[in-house]
Scaffold this active site. Structure first.
Site, mmCIF file in Angstrom:
data_model
loop_
_atom_site.group_PDB
_atom_site.id
_atom_site.type_symbol
_atom_site.label_atom_id
_atom_site.label_comp_id
_atom_site.label_asym_id
_atom_site.label_seq_id
_atom_site.Cartn_x
_atom_site.Cartn_y
_atom_site.Cartn_z
ATOM 1 N N GLU A 209 4.990 12.087 -1.449
ATOM 2 C CA GLU A 209 6.313 11.681 -1.943
ATOM 3 C C GLU A 209 7.025 12.811 -2.670
ATOM 4 O O GLU A 209 8.230 12.761 -2.890
ATOM 5 C CB GLU A 209 6.181 10.480 -2.885
ATOM 6 C CG GLU A 209 5.977 9.159 -2.175
ATOM 7 C CD GLU A 209 4.592 9.003 -1.607
ATOM 8 O OE1 GLU A 209 3.669 9.739 -2.021
ATOM 9 O OE2 GLU A 209 4.424 8.151 -0.717
ATOM 10 N N ASP A 340 5.335 3.654 3.778
ATOM 11 C CA ASP A 340 4.246 4.228 2.971
ATOM 12 C C ASP A 340 2.892 3.652 3.382
ATOM 13 O O ASP A 340 2.005 3.463 2.559
ATOM 14 C CB ASP A 340 4.504 4.030 1.466
ATOM 15 C CG ASP A 340 3.517 4.802 0.587
ATOM 16 O OD1 ASP A 340 2.911 5.775 1.076
ATOM 17 O OD2 ASP A 340 3.344 4.414 -0.585
ATOM 18 N N CYS A 652 6.038 6.222 -13.222
ATOM 19 C CA CYS A 652 5.053 6.246 -14.313
ATOM 20 C C CYS A 652 5.338 5.218 -15.405
ATOM 21 O O CYS A 652 4.415 4.649 -15.986
ATOM 22 C CB CYS A 652 5.001 7.636 -14.949
ATOM 23 S SG CYS A 652 4.319 8.890 -13.854
ATOM 24 N N HIS A 653 6.629 5.002 -15.735
ATOM 25 C CA HIS A 653 6.947 4.159 -16.891
ATOM 26 C C HIS A 653 7.287 2.715 -16.523
ATOM 27 O O HIS A 653 7.603 1.926 -17.407
ATOM 28 C CB HIS A 653 8.058 4.796 -17.717
ATOM 29 C CG HIS A 653 7.595 6.003 -18.489
ATOM 30 N ND1 HIS A 653 6.789 5.901 -19.612
ATOM 31 C CD2 HIS A 653 7.780 7.322 -18.288
ATOM 32 C CE1 HIS A 653 6.521 7.119 -20.076
ATOM 33 N NE2 HIS A 653 7.102 8.003 -19.289
HETATM 34 CA CA CA Z 1 2.169 7.454 -0.466
#
Ligand code: CA
Length: 728
Positions: A209, A340, A652-653
Site C-alpha cells: 500500500e 486487497d 494507525c489511529h
Molecule cells: Ca495489503
C-alpha cells in the site's frame, strides 16, 4: 544488556571456553559440539522429529503446525496450568510462534527483538535488539510486528522491520552477519519469518500500500551473500532486472496495462505491489519453493492497470526452483485483484486421497474467502470452495478454468457504485496461522467475517503520496454515522469463526462462532486437540474431531499468534504470546478497541499439566472521564480535517479516531488541546523516534490544524455518547 557489555562478556566467555572446549574434545573422543549444531537440518525439518523440538514456526517443512506429542490430550487438557511466564517489552502486537530446540526457546517480539529462554524453567538466557529506528513504524500498515525466526544448524535468522536479515548464534545471541534486503529509502518492511532450505535463507517483505514492488531474496546461510532474487511484478521501466524472474516477467508483463495506458497512480509508479510478506514454504518432497504473493497497488485495478489484464503474480501462489529462483508454475487465486485480496496467507503441504489416488497437495485459505486444494506438481487446483458463509465477490470457481465466477457488482471501479464486500481487506483469513491434523484430515482456520465498502476514490484519496496508505479506493467507507444503534449493529456483524475445514468435502466439519475477529493462530496435536487463543483474552482447546470445548484459560490480554508445543525431560509444554495489535485493532478502533477493551499485555505464557502458576493481578479499570477541549473550526474545516485524517492517520489511529488500545487514542490525548504541541508532532515530527513522523512532506499546517478540529469533534461525540456507543 548493552551491546558493549554483551560483547565484552562474550569475549571473556570465549577465553574461558577455549580451555573447556579442548577438554570436551579430549573427553568425547572426536564427538565435536558441531554435530549437535548440525542436528536441525533439512532431514530433521522434513519430518519435524519426535515433537520434543518445535524447530521452525510451522513445526516442519510442510508447515502443518501439528505435533506428534500426546501427553496432553483430550482426557487431561483441563488440567493445564501456567508453568511460567515472561513479561516482554513493547505493548504492541506480538505475532510470533515460539521456536524450541534442545530445551531452549527463541521468540521474536514487536520491533523485531529476539529473546531466548530455558524452555522448562523460563530462565532468561539472552536477548538481541536490532534497534530498529522508531520512524520505521510509519511504513508498517499493520503494526510493528514480527512473526518469528528460523533455526538452522545452531544459527538463528530474523528479519527486521527496517528490512535487514540478521543471523545470530543460537547459543550466545551474538550477531553473525546482517544484510539489508531492500532499499532503505523504499517503503518496504519485514514482518515475516525467514525460511531455510539447502543452506539458503529466504525472506520477502511487506509494504504494497505504500508503493513497493514485491520480491523474495535467497541468501547463503553462512555468509549472507545473495544467491538469487525473484520479483513478483514486471519491471516498471520494461527492463530486465538481471534476476531469476527475468524470463517469466517478460511474459507476465502482457498481463499488465501497456505504457500507452499509463495514467496517474498506475503500477509503473507504485511498483504494482505483490509483496511476499508471510507465506514461503519449502517442499522437501518435490524440492520446490512456494511463495504467497500479496495484493496489487493501487488496490483499484481500474487505476493500477487501466482495468486491463490479470496482473501476474498478484494474489498468486508461485512455485520456484529453490536452487536458482526460477519460475516453475503459478496459480492466480484472484485475477485482476482489486480488494486487497492477498495470497500471502499461510500455506500447508499435505498428501490427500483424490478419487482413489494419493495426491501431493497444498492447502490455502487466502483473504478472498475460498479454500484452495492445489496439486503441488502441476499448480492446478483440485477444489476451491468458500470457508466462510456470505462470500459475495464471487459465487464460486469455474472447474475447467479455475477462474472465479465474479459478481459484476464487486468491480466497483467499473460500476462507479459502492460495493459492500464480504470478505474485505482484512480478509476471511489473515496471517494468523492455520493447522492441519493428518488423522482427522481437517484444517483449522482462524477465520473471520469483516465486511467493508469499496468506493472509487476521488479528491485526496485518489492522489498518490509518499507517506501513508495509497489504495485509490475511497476512505469514505470508513465513516461511521453518529448513531449508536448503527455502530453497535456494525460491531455485532463483525465476527470471528474457528473453522475446521474438510478439504475432502469442501465444507466445514465443525465451526466455533466467536464474538470478535482477529483471533489467534491454531495448533494441532496428536492428543486430538486444537489450541487457539482469542482476541478476548482466552486460551482454549477443542477436540480436533468434533470441536468440543475442553479447556479455557483467561490470559488477561488478546492472543493473536500461533502456539507451539514441545517436551523437555519427558514433560510436554504449550507456549504462546499474548498482546493486542496488528491491523485490526489499529484501523477498526470501534470493534477492535472500544468494543474489546481488553488491555495489550506483551507476555510469553507457558503451560504444563498440573501447573498452578498465576498471572499478576490487573489494576482495577478506571472509568475515563471525557473532557475535550473547546471545538474550533467551521463545518468545512472539520470536513477537511476528516479527509486528511482518513488519508494519513486512520490506518494507525482508527476509523473515527477511535483508538483500538494499541497506539494512543487521539480523542483522549492532551495534544489536541494545544496547537503548538500538535504542530510539533504532526508537522515537525518530534515523536518520530516513537513511530510518529512529521507529515510536512504531504500536508501543510492548515491541514494539520483541521485534523485537530476533527479529532476534537470526535472527542465531543464520545462525551455525548459517554462511550455507551460501545457497551452493548
Ligand atoms: Ca495489503
Amino acid at each position: 544488556m548493552t551491546k558493549i557489555v554483551k560483547n565484552q562478556l562474550s569475549q571473556m566467555l570465549a577465553k574461558f571456553t577455549i580451555g573447556a572446549a579442548a577438554a570436551i574434545i579430549v573427553a568425547s573422543c572426536g564427538q565435536s559440539s558441531s554435530s549437535e549444531d548440525e542436528k536441525i537440518n533439512a532431514e530433521y525439518l522434513a519430518s519435524g522429529g519426535d515433537g520434543s523440538n518445535w524447530a521452525m514456526t510451522g513445526f516442519s517443512y510442510d508447515e502443518q503446525r501439528h505435533s506428534p506429542l500426546d501427553q496432553i490430550n483430550e482426557s487431561n487438557v483441563d488440567q493445564l496450568g501456567i508453568e511460567w511466564f515472561a513479561d516482554l517489552p513493547d505493548a504492541r502486537g506480538q505475532e510470533a510462534t515460539p521456536v524450541v530446540v534442545d530445551g531452549k526457546m527463541y521468540i521474536t517480539t514487536a520491533w523485531s527483538k529476539v529473546f531466548a529462554f530455558d524452555a522448562a524453567t523460563g530462565e532468561a538466557l539472552w536477548n538481541y535488539d536490532p534497534e530498529v529506528p522508531g520512524e520505521t513504524a510509519v511504513k508498517a500498515c499493520c503494526d510493528v510486528v514480527n512473526r518469528g525466526l528460523a533455526y538452522w544448524k545452531g544459527k538463528l535468522f530474523v528479519g527486521t522491520l527496517d528490512g535487514r536479515l540478521v543471523s545470530l548464534d543460537a547459543q550466545s545471541g551474538d550477531e553473525l552477519w546482517s544484510v539489508q534486503t531492500l532499499d532503505p529509502a523504499s517503503n518496504g518492511t519485514i514482518t515475516g519469518v525467514p525460511r531455510v532450505f539447502k543452506d539458503k535463507v529466504i525472506i520477502g517483505n511487506g509494504g504494497a500500500e505504500f508503493g513497493v514492488r514485491g520480491f523474495v531474496t535467497a541468501y547463503d546461510v553462512k555468509s549472507g551473500e545473495k544467491a538469487w532474487r525473484f520479483y513478483t511484478t514486471p519491471n516498471p521501466e520494461g527492463k530486465a532486472d538481471g534476476e531469476a524472474s527475468d524470463s517469466i516477467l517478460a511474459k507476465a508483463s502482457d498481463t499488465w496495462s501497456g505504457p500507452d495506458k499509463a495514467q496517474k497512480g498506475d503500477w509503473r509508479e507504485s511498483g504494482g505491489g505483490g509483496t511476499v510478506w508471510d507465506a514461503i514454504v519449502y517442499d522437501a518432497e518435490l524440492d520446490q519453493l512456494y511463495i504467497g504473493v500479496g495484493n496489487g497497488n493501487s488496490w483499484n485495478h481500474g487505476v493500477r492497470s487501466a482495468g486491463e489484464g490479470d496482473n501476474w503474480f498478484i494474489s498468486s501462489v508461485v512455485a520456484l526452483n529453490p536452487d536458482t529462483g526460477e519460475y516453475i508454475w503459478h496459480y492466480q487465486e484472484t485475477p485482476a485483484e482489486t480488494w486487497d485480496f492477498t495470497a500471502t496467507q499461510p500455506i500447508i503441504l499435505a498428501n490427500q486421497m483424490v478419487d482413489g489416488e494419493e495426491r501431493k497437495v497444498l492447502y490455502h485459505a487466502p483473504k478472498n474467502g475460498f479454500f484452495f486444494t492445489i496439486d503441488r506438481k502441476t499448480g492446478v487446483p483440485i477444489s476451491a470452495e468458500p470457508f466462510i458463509e456470505g462470500v459475495n465477490w464471487a459465487t464460486g470457481y469455474d472447474k475447467e478454468t479455475w477462474r472465479p465466477i465474479e459478481n459484476p457488482e464487486a468491480r466497483f471501479y467499473k460500476t462507479g457504485k459502492p460495493f459492500l464486500a464480504l470478505p474485505s481487506a482484512l480478509g476471511a483469513h489473515n496471517w494468523h496461522p492455520m493447522s492441519y491434523n493428518p488423522t482427522t484430515g481437517l484444517v483449522y482456520i482462524p477465520a473471520q467475517k469483516v465486511a467493508a465498502a469499496y468506493i472509487p476514490a476521488s479528491g485526496l484519496d485518489a492522489q498518490r503520496k509518499k507517506l501513508g496508505f495509497n489504495t485509490d479506493v475511497s476512505n469514505a467507507g470508513f465513516i461511521l454515522p453518529d448513531d449508536v444503534n448503527f455502530v453497535r449493529a456494525a460491531i455485532a456483524a463483525t465476527t470471528g469463526q474457528l473453522v475446521a475445514f474438510d478439504p475432502r468435502t469442501g465444507k466445514a466439519a465443525w465451526t466455533i462462532d466467536q464474538q470478535t475477529p482477529w483471533n489467534g493462530g491454531t495448533l494441532s496435536t496428536a492428543g486430538n486437540l486444537v489450541f487457539q487463543g482469542n482476541a478476548l483474552g482466552e486460551f482454549n482447546a477443542y477436540s480436533a474431531d468434533k470441536g468440543a470445548k475442553l479447556f479455557s484459560l483467561p490470559v488477561q490480554s488478546g492472543v493473536l499468534a500461533g502456539a507451539s508445543t514441545y517436551s523437555v525431560d519427558g514433560k510436554q509444554y504449550v507456549a504462546f504470546l499474548t498482546s493486542k495489535g496488528g491491523a485490526f485493532p489499529l484501523v477498526a478502533g470501534y470493534a477492535g478497541g472500544a468494543a474489546n477493551p481488553i488491555p495489550s499485555i506483551p507476555r510469553l505464557i507457558v503451560l504444563k499439566l498440573g501447573a498452578t502458576g498465576e498471572l499478576p493481578a490487573l489494576p482495577e479499570p478506571v472509568k475515563y472521564e471525557w473532557n475535550p477541549p473547546e471545538q474550533f473550526g467551521d463545518a468545512a474545516q472539520i470536513a477537511d480535517g476528516e479527509q486528511s485524517f482518513l488519508r494519513y492517520c486512520m490506518v494507525c489511529h482508527g476509523a473515527g479516531a477511535v483508538g483500538g488500545g494499541v497506539v494512543p487514542d487521539l480523542r483522549k490525548s492532551g495534544t489536541i488541546a494545544d496547537k503548538a504541541t500538535w504542530k510539533s508532532i504532526v508537522i515537525d515530527g518530534i515523536l518520530k523516534d516513537r513511530g510518529m513522523v512529521g507529515f510536512s512532506s504531504v500536508m501543510d499546517e492548515t491541514q494539520a490544524k483541521n485534523i485537530r478540529a476533527f479529532v476534537i469533534g470526535r472527542a465531543e461525540q464520545a462525551k455525548k455518547d459517554d462511550s455507551a456507543i460501545i457497551a452493548p
